[in-house]
Design an enzyme around this catalytic site. Sequence first.
Site, PDB file in Angstrom:
ATOM      1  N   SER A 197     -19.144 -44.708  26.623  1.00  8.33           N
ATOM      2  CA  SER A 197     -18.758 -45.796  25.721  1.00  8.33           C
ATOM      3  C   SER A 197     -17.650 -45.319  24.784  1.00  8.33           C
ATOM      4  O   SER A 197     -16.949 -44.358  25.105  1.00  8.33           O
ATOM      5  CB  SER A 197     -19.983 -46.277  24.943  1.00  8.33           C
ATOM      6  OG  SER A 197     -19.707 -47.498  24.301  1.00  8.33           O
ATOM      7  N   ASN A 198     -17.483 -45.985  23.659  1.00  9.06           N
ATOM      8  CA  ASN A 198     -16.471 -45.565  22.681  1.00  9.06           C
ATOM      9  C   ASN A 198     -16.983 -45.907  21.285  1.00  9.06           C
ATOM     10  O   ASN A 198     -18.070 -46.438  21.124  1.00  9.06           O
ATOM     11  CB  ASN A 198     -15.125 -46.235  22.996  1.00  9.06           C
ATOM     12  CG  ASN A 198     -15.244 -47.737  23.032  1.00  9.06           C
ATOM     13  OD1 ASN A 198     -15.548 -48.373  22.028  1.00  9.06           O
ATOM     14  ND2 ASN A 198     -15.062 -48.323  24.213  1.00  9.06           N
TER      15      ASN A 198
END
Length: 226
Positions: free
Chosen positions: A32-33
């Site tokens: 993810s981020n």
Amino acid sequence: MKSRLRPGSGRMSLLVTAGSTREKIDPVRFISNYSTGVFGYEIAREAKKRGHRVTLISGPACPEPPPGVKVVEVESALDMGRAVKKHIKKCDCLIMAAAVSDWRAASPSKRKIKRGRKNKKLELVENPDILRGLGKMEKKILVGFALETERLADNAAEKLKKKNLDLVVANKIGGKTSPFGRNPTEILMLDRFGNKSILRNRTKRELAGVILDKVSELKLDNKFSV
Ligand code: CTP
């Protein structure tokens, strides 16, 4: 295709995406981020306040939904792409504030991957570019975001052209600047006519208003005959 705007009303049907996507590696891990979803949620909130119809497609772990806004929850980039395709038909404008993961695991494991195997490699495949895939949708205003560590203006111009956008909102990351969460933010906005503006040290709530003003301005030009 006919414009859904009521002549002279200025009311629009907006589709906003927000937050990160999660790309499964196994049942307990994902790629993810750092996106928190705050920017997209502020845009949705402000748009609702202004009387627009708003659908918010949200990645996981985002803030409380703004009152009166329809939220469609998604997890992965592929889910988000499907949701955008489904909901954009009824909308005048897409504001793609989500930080979509560019890659996903090629073969996510159904079982938890255990420690101990040497040289474990994770094979990644690229996710489709949701915005670019929409092409230039006639009579839809397309707004993209760009998060860049360098060449902010050049990268923004490239994305505007490559993704066939009407407006790009670029923020810089790196050094002391973090665009994530509720930090004051600096943005560069570039529209399809080449108009550029830089706004420094503003809250995302303020910037949401500025972006929506710009979208209303773009709506009034040649794309819609209102
Ligand atoms: N975007 C998208 N689909 C993707 C990746 C990004 O629709 N798979 C959208 C984002 O929501 C954003 C814009 O495209 O509005 C730019 O995203 P960004 O991550 O900055 O750029 P990329 O096109 O992924 O290019 P790069 O990561 O190489 O800078």
